[in-house]
Design an enzyme around this catalytic site. Structure first.
Site, PDB file in Angstrom:
ATOM      1  N   GLU A   9       0.816  -1.221   0.000  1.00 51.35           N
ATOM      2  CA  GLU A   9       0.000   0.000   0.000  1.00 51.35           C
ATOM      3  C   GLU A   9       0.848   1.268   0.000  1.00 51.35           C
ATOM      4  OE1 GLU A   9      -0.521  -2.593   2.001  1.00 51.35           O
ATOM      5  OE2 GLU A   9      -2.625  -3.195   1.879  1.00 51.35           O
ATOM      6  N   PHE A  56     -11.314  -7.342  13.704  1.00 55.81           N
ATOM      7  CA  PHE A  56     -10.229  -7.755  12.826  1.00 55.81           C
ATOM      8  C   PHE A  56      -9.898  -6.632  11.828  1.00 55.81           C
ATOM      9  CE2 PHE A  56      -8.814  -9.910   8.852  1.00 55.81           C
ATOM     10  CZ  PHE A  56      -7.581 -10.326   9.330  1.00 55.81           C
ATOM     11  N   GLN A  57      -8.637  -6.300  11.722  1.00 54.57           N
ATOM     12  CA  GLN A  57      -8.149  -5.253  10.817  1.00 54.57           C
ATOM     13  C   GLN A  57      -8.799  -3.900  11.087  1.00 54.57           C
ATOM     14  OE1 GLN A  57      -8.171  -6.824   6.735  1.00 54.57           O
ATOM     15  NE2 GLN A  57      -6.104  -7.627   7.098  1.00 54.57           N
ATOM     16  N   LYS A  78     -17.486  -0.936   5.866  1.00 53.07           N
ATOM     17  CA  LYS A  78     -17.975  -1.969   4.957  1.00 53.07           C
ATOM     18  C   LYS A  78     -19.500  -1.980   4.866  1.00 53.07           C
ATOM     19  CE  LYS A  78     -16.979  -6.767   3.745  1.00 53.07           C
ATOM     20  NZ  LYS A  78     -16.202  -7.965   4.103  1.00 53.07           N
ATOM     21  N   MET A 114      23.990   9.143   2.623  1.00 58.39           N
ATOM     22  CA  MET A 114      23.897  10.431   3.314  1.00 58.39           C
ATOM     23  C   MET A 114      24.181  10.265   4.805  1.00 58.39           C
ATOM     24  SD  MET A 114      23.592  13.610   2.834  1.00 58.39           S
ATOM     25  CE  MET A 114      22.620  14.250   1.459  1.00 58.39           C
TER      26      MET A 114
END
Lengths: 587, 186
Positions: free
Chosen positions: A49, A111-112, A161, A491
């Site tokens: 993502e 969940f999630q 959802k 760097m």
């Protein structure tokens, strides 16, 4: 017409003119992926993502249109937090749609489930949790309005959802009405008069051009402002390309790794005209010692930037394009009246000084460097990263889009590339997000399929997001990646070299692990390895001939190379450290 | 937390200094939506601005809430606080109110260790009456008093209560409206 919330969301995105979504599905966003099959909108399936977010940013950078990313709840949302923060820092219009657990489950540690609006509140211009499918058209319209107007930036729509599965009666979005949102547009006439008077009177002016000039599409006005005033221009890291590097008025990039002339011109200026720039610490160095003799005209569409770091003498809270056009109109009569042949004549002593600095302190590097062992070196000559960038530029046209990651290679790209066109430079400025380049290049190529897109990346950066080259191959997005493989987090290594007595802690990466050529080939790319200076140009030309798949070139560059000039963090810009070959030259 | 929940916060030490010159009162009119208070409070923490007190409640118009914030002006230039708050989409209008142009009020509840019927109870009632405070609750161990008034009056009353032994004390934080003739907040 009865639609599901998911259908209404897709239809709303279509009505906003969205042509592509970068995303990755999952449980909570599943309902939205179903109507997507029937939509005219292209979906690019990323492999992580974070890639969706940076790709959408790259798309927005080069098109000026909002980039759109779609992810699922929980880890999908948290994985895109970095690109959202990146877009917030660099004012990139980004619309993120995130799935969320059903409204009845919110707050239950489902969940999630994460508190996506809470997590992103501080790094978005605004976010919305949709709780009623009937609100979808209005929320989407508001989201695009906020992302693209005023100072652009990211927004997030959190989409539960059950709202996606609910039924609603479709209606087009109502005109956007946000009582608490009214970004400035037209400049105040008195502010323009005061600013013009300061510019007309200045003897050592510098036009300090920031990314806002690109966001406002103000580059034509800027060219006229330079023409009218004859003033020198500096373009910040976010503004590279806003004014052609080939124009003699251009002194280059200011800041920590800016050109000596740009940095010193600002220090000695009697007037800085800041145009869509925010006096970032990488530009100012030690603020109390920054441009001590300069009066300040500050043009910005974000009132909160004006006076945040440096109090201006004249504040112009306005759209940069409108403000610059108004300044040009106000300055023409003022400068025409001035005796002594106009601006060029009046600024002649200043230009003489600038030319002197420019002649003595150009960007430079050791072209025939031998020195210590370089990674992958087969002969006595080391491949210099600056040379790779120069050769890359020589072999590409002005329309080429250059994308970079973050670190030494980014600074060398900003220094040694010759930018001639607006929106030809895509990088992560404010947040400094390593791993930005590959996915952002992919998004840039989707936005500008006609242009050649080259990413200059570091080996450390490449390892963070290289998997998006799988996306590029699968989706036929032929980007090109030049890895400046110096086998180090370069760097960080440079800071340890300069400020930690060469005690190198956890910065060595190895030139051969991973095998970049093998890895790139496994991802469906054409891949090459280059160690010798004479191999550079042929490899680039070969890469330029590939237009059906991504290309990766593993350039084995000198590990010891440092970025010069450098203003040490927290130091005054007067203490700029120039290349060793220029040190000792009296200033 | 919804802005309309009436949540308040008034840290005791900060509240004692409400009259100090380094404090500014900012009155916000915000959309009465979920999450607004989080955005405002989050902005203060993100930008390093210190809140001395905060009072939130709905207004007569149910679409809006009013947030009164006392800001420690030493933590940031006031203009920067105002400009950053103005960027929050749900913040509809902002007004900085100096003490001279504001009608201010605050509420205090304090429980002191004074038993009902004790000799101290008589003194406490005299003190409360003089301050226009009310005794609202008492038992064999303690007494609770309530005072609404200016922050300065509350400061003085709190000091006067201290010798009696403060068991618990809660202040609401300042609320304010512009003095008549100086209105302008939408």
């Amino acid at each position: 017409m009865q639609l599901t919330g998911a259908q209404a969301l897709i239809k709303s995105l279509e009505e906003q003119g969205v042509e592509v979504i970068f995303g990755l599905p999952g449980g909570a966003i599943l309902p939205v992926y179903d109507p997507l099959i029937d939509s005219s909108i292209r979906h690019v399936l990323v492999r992580h993502e974070q890639g969706a977010g940076h790709a959408a940013e790259g798309y927005a950078h080069v098109t000026g249109r909002p980039g759109v990313a779609m992810v699922t709840s929980g880890p999908g949302a948290t994985n895109i937090v970095t690109p959202i923060a990146d877009a917030y820092m660099d004012s990139i219009p980004l619309v993120v749609v995130a799935g969320q657990v059903a409204t009845a489950s919110i707050g239950t540690d489902a969940f999630q489930e994460v508190d996506t609006t809470g997590i992103t509140a501080g790094i978005t211009k605004h976010n919305w949790l949709v709780t009623d499918a009937a609100d979808i058209p209005d929320v989407v319209a508001e989201a695009f309005h906020v992302a693209t107007t005023g100072r652009p930036g990211p927004v997030l729509v959190d989409f539960p959802k059950d709202v996606a599965n609910a039924t609603m009666s479709w209606r087009p979005a109502a005109p956007v009405s946000l009582p608490g949102y009214s970004p400035p547009a037209e400049p105040a006439p008195e502010a323009i008069r005061a600013a013009a008077a300061l510019i007309a009177a200045a003897e050592r002016p510098v036009l300090y051009v920031g990314g806002g000039v690109l966001k406002a599409e103000a580059w034509d006005g800027l060219a006229r402002l330079v023409e009218v005033t004859g003033a020198p221009v500096v373009t910040t890291l976010m503004a590279r390309g806003a004014f052609p590097d080939s124009d003699p008025h251009h002194l280059g990039m200011p800041g920590m790794h800016g050109s000596y002339t740009a940095v010193t011109a600002m220090q000695r200026a009697d007037l800085l005209v800041a145009l869509g720039a925010r006096f970032d610490d990488r530009v100012t160095g030690k603020v109390s010692a920054f441009a001590p003799e300069a009066k300040i005209v500050h043009v910005d569409i974000d009132r909160a930037e004006i006076g945040k770091v440096r109090r201006p003498d004249v504040a112009v809270a306005a759209d940069c394009r409108l403000a610059i056009e108004a300044l040009v109109a106000a300055l023409r009569p003022l400068l025409a009246e001035r005796p002594g042949g106009g601006a060029a004549g009046r600024l002649a002593p200043w230009w003489a000084q600038l030319e002197e600095w420019r002649r003595r302190f150009p960007f430079t590097y050791d072209r025939d460097g031998r020195g210590d062992l370089g990674a992958g070196r087969r002969s006595g000559r080391l491949l210099k990263p600056q040379f790779v960038i120069e050769q890359l530029r020589a072999a590409t046209d002005d329309e080429t889009i250059l994308v970079s990651g973050v670190g030494q290679h980014q600074m060398w790209a900003a220094q040694h590339w010759r930018f001639e066109r607006p929106r030809s430079w895509v990088n992560s400025g404010g947040l400094g997000t390593m791993g930005f380049a590959v996915p952002a290049a992919l998004g840039a190529k989707v936005g500008r399929p006609d242009a050649t897109v080259w990413a200059v990346d570091g080996d450390g950066c490449f390892q963070m997001t290289a998997q998006e080259l799988v996306t590029a191959t699968a989706e036929r997005i032929p980007v090109k990646v030049a890895i400046c493989n110096n086998a180090y987090l370069g760097m960080v290594r440079q800071w340890q070299h300069m400020f930690y007595e060469e005690r190198y802690s956890e910065v060595y990466l190895s030139p051969d692990l991973p095998d970049y050529v093998g890895w790139a080939e496994a991802m469906g790319c054409v891949a090459m390895r280059v160690s010798e200076p004479e191999e550079v140009l042929p490899a680039i030309e070969k890469a330029n001939d590939v237009d059906d798949r991504p290309v990766v070139i593993d350039f084995r560059t000198d590990s010891m190379e440092q970025v010069y000039p450098m203003v040490p963090a927290g130091a005054s810009n007067d203490d700029i450290v120039v290349h060793p070959s220029q040190a000792g030259s009296p200033r | 937390m919804p802005a309309g929940s009436g949540a308040t916060a008034a840290p005791g030490r900060g509240a004692r200094e409400l009259g100090a010159a380094a404090h500014h009162l900012i009155a916000l009119r915000v959309e009465n939506r979920s999450g607004v208070l989080v955005r405002v409070a989050g902005l203060f923490s993100r930008r390093g601005f210190n809140i001395v007190s905060l009072a939130v409640a709905p207004t007569d118009d149910e679409r809006f809430s009013r947030i009164s914030i006392v800001v420690d002006a030493d933590s940031a230039p006031l203009q920067q606080v105002v400009d950053q708050l103005d960027k929050l989409i749900n913040v509809v209008s902002i007004r900085e109110l100096s003490p001279a142009e504001a009608e201010q009020a605050e509420l205090l509840l304090a429980t002191v260790a004074v038993a009902i019927g004790s000799r101290d109870a008589v003194h406490l009632e005299t003190l409360a009456a003089a301050a226009a405070a009310e005794v609202v609750d008492s038992d064999g161990q303690a007494t609770t008093v309530r005072l609404a008034g200016t922050p300065e009056a509350l400061d003085a009353f709190e000091d006067a209560l201290r010798p009696y032994g403060i068991v618990e004390l809660q202040r609401t934080g300042r609320i304010a409206l512009p003095k008549l003739g100086r209105r302008g907040l939408g």
